[in-house]
Design a protein around this motif. Structure first.
Motif, PDB file in Angstrom:
ATOM      1  N   LEU A  66     -58.184  45.942 -24.272  1.00  0.00           N
ATOM      2  CA  LEU A  66     -57.001  45.434 -23.586  1.00  0.00           C
ATOM      3  C   LEU A  66     -55.785  45.458 -24.521  1.00  0.00           C
ATOM      4  CD1 LEU A  66     -55.850  44.047 -21.006  1.00  0.00           C
ATOM      5  CD2 LEU A  66     -56.405  41.876 -22.097  1.00  0.00           C
ATOM      6  N   LEU A  67     -55.960  45.029 -25.772  1.00  0.00           N
ATOM      7  CA  LEU A  67     -54.864  45.050 -26.749  1.00  0.00           C
ATOM      8  C   LEU A  67     -54.411  46.473 -27.049  1.00  0.00           C
ATOM      9  CD1 LEU A  67     -55.769  42.316 -29.386  1.00  0.00           C
ATOM     10  CD2 LEU A  67     -53.869  42.318 -27.792  1.00  0.00           C
ATOM     11  N   LEU A  68     -55.347  47.370 -27.241  1.00  0.00           N
ATOM     12  CA  LEU A  68     -54.990  48.765 -27.511  1.00  0.00           C
ATOM     13  C   LEU A  68     -54.243  49.385 -26.331  1.00  0.00           C
ATOM     14  CD1 LEU A  68     -58.206  50.080 -29.290  1.00  0.00           C
ATOM     15  CD2 LEU A  68     -55.930  49.842 -30.278  1.00  0.00           C
ATOM     16  N   GLY A  69     -54.695  49.097 -25.115  1.00  0.00           N
ATOM     17  CA  GLY A  69     -54.027  49.625 -23.926  1.00  0.00           C
ATOM     18  C   GLY A  69     -52.611  49.090 -23.801  1.00  0.00           C
ATOM     19  N   ALA A  70     -52.415  47.802 -24.080  1.00  0.00           N
ATOM     20  CA  ALA A  70     -51.074  47.210 -24.008  1.00  0.00           C
ATOM     21  C   ALA A  70     -50.163  47.824 -25.061  1.00  0.00           C
ATOM     22  CB  ALA A  70     -51.160  45.700 -24.193  1.00  0.00           C
ATOM     23  N   GLY A  71     -50.676  48.046 -26.251  1.00  0.00           N
ATOM     24  CA  GLY A  71     -49.880  48.669 -27.307  1.00  0.00           C
ATOM     25  C   GLY A  71     -49.504  50.097 -26.955  1.00  0.00           C
ATOM     26  N   PHE A  72     -50.446  50.839 -26.395  1.00  0.00           N
ATOM     27  CA  PHE A  72     -50.175  52.220 -25.997  1.00  0.00           C
ATOM     28  C   PHE A  72     -49.114  52.265 -24.899  1.00  0.00           C
ATOM     29  CE2 PHE A  72     -51.124  55.933 -23.309  1.00  0.00           C
ATOM     30  CZ  PHE A  72     -50.931  56.935 -24.252  1.00  0.00           C
ATOM     31  N   ALA A  73     -49.231  51.367 -23.919  1.00  0.00           N
ATOM     32  CA  ALA A  73     -48.268  51.341 -22.814  1.00  0.00           C
ATOM     33  C   ALA A  73     -46.882  50.962 -23.329  1.00  0.00           C
ATOM     34  CB  ALA A  73     -48.720  50.355 -21.742  1.00  0.00           C
ATOM     35  N   ALA A  74     -46.817  50.018 -24.240  1.00  0.00           N
ATOM     36  CA  ALA A  74     -45.518  49.608 -24.789  1.00  0.00           C
ATOM     37  C   ALA A  74     -44.883  50.757 -25.563  1.00  0.00           C
ATOM     38  CB  ALA A  74     -45.683  48.385 -25.695  1.00  0.00           C
ATOM     39  N   GLY A  75     -45.677  51.508 -26.281  1.00  0.00           N
ATOM     40  CA  GLY A  75     -45.159  52.637 -27.054  1.00  0.00           C
ATOM     41  C   GLY A  75     -44.639  53.750 -26.155  1.00  0.00           C
TER      42      GLY A  75
END
Length: 197
Positions: A66-75
């Motif tokens: 979930l954290l990795l997905g949120a970081g990827f989406a923000a980027g």
């Protein structure tokens, strides 16, 4: 033994243990005391955030994904900035101050004028500069041997007493700046040189 009110929020396990057993209690005695205190609810047993069970491990993995997905989406949603173009460096000039000025009766007046002039240059153009001491050493090589002669500054347009370094768009602009130097007000000589790059 004095009465103590045990509150799990006030006392840490080690503090309580030190209170009853002293700092130098053997490890086995310390372990027994902690076990008894935990069994009697005198100290709270810390709860683990994630257990080592299968559901605990799966929860940790899900949280990491979930954290990795949120970081990827923000980027991906951030707009990329075009690369900053390197500005073209302006030519730099050295304004050499000769030791032939006639100082005013009040030297602080000349100091104030130089300070104001330098502060104006520092706003956009200043790159350095200093006054030089009156004592100098001249070195000259003669037949493979270096000769050093101590030299004391004398009032003369051949002697250097300081320098200023600044930027300008071109030599004409550098000359206009040099003409505003307070040294000229005191009948001094200046020499302007472009710095070789």
């Amino acid at each position: 033994m004095a009465q103590y009110e045990f509150n799990e929020n006030k006392f840490s396990e080690n503090r309580l243990l030190n209170l009853f057993s002293g700092e130098k209690a053997p490890p086995s005695l310390r372990t027994k005391i902690v076990t008894v205190m935990k069994n009697n609810a005198l100290i709270a047993t810390p709860k683990t955030l994630l257990t080592t069970s299968v559901p605990g491990i799966l929860s940790a993995l899900a949280f990491a994904v979930l954290l990795l997905g949120a970081g990827f989406a923000a980027g991906r949603t951030q707009k990329t900035q075009p690369p900053v173009e390197k500005s073209i460096e302006k030519p730099q000039f050295a304004l050499l101050v000769k030791a032939d000025d006639i100082p005013p009766a009040d030297p602080s007046q000349q100091f104030r004028e130089y300070s104001a002039w330098i502060n104006d240059l520092k706003k956009e153009r200043w790159t350095g500069g200093e006054a030089l001491h009156g004592k100098a050493w001249r070195l000259r090589a003669d037949k493979g041997k270096v000769e050093t002669v101590e030299h004391t500054l004398k009032p003369s347009p051949d002697e250097l007493s300081g320098y200023f370094l600044y930027e300008a768009d071109n030599a004409e602009e550098a000359l206009k700046i040099a003409q505003t130097c307070p040294h000229l007000k005191y009948a001094g000589t200046l020499e302007l040189r472009e710095i070789f790059k």
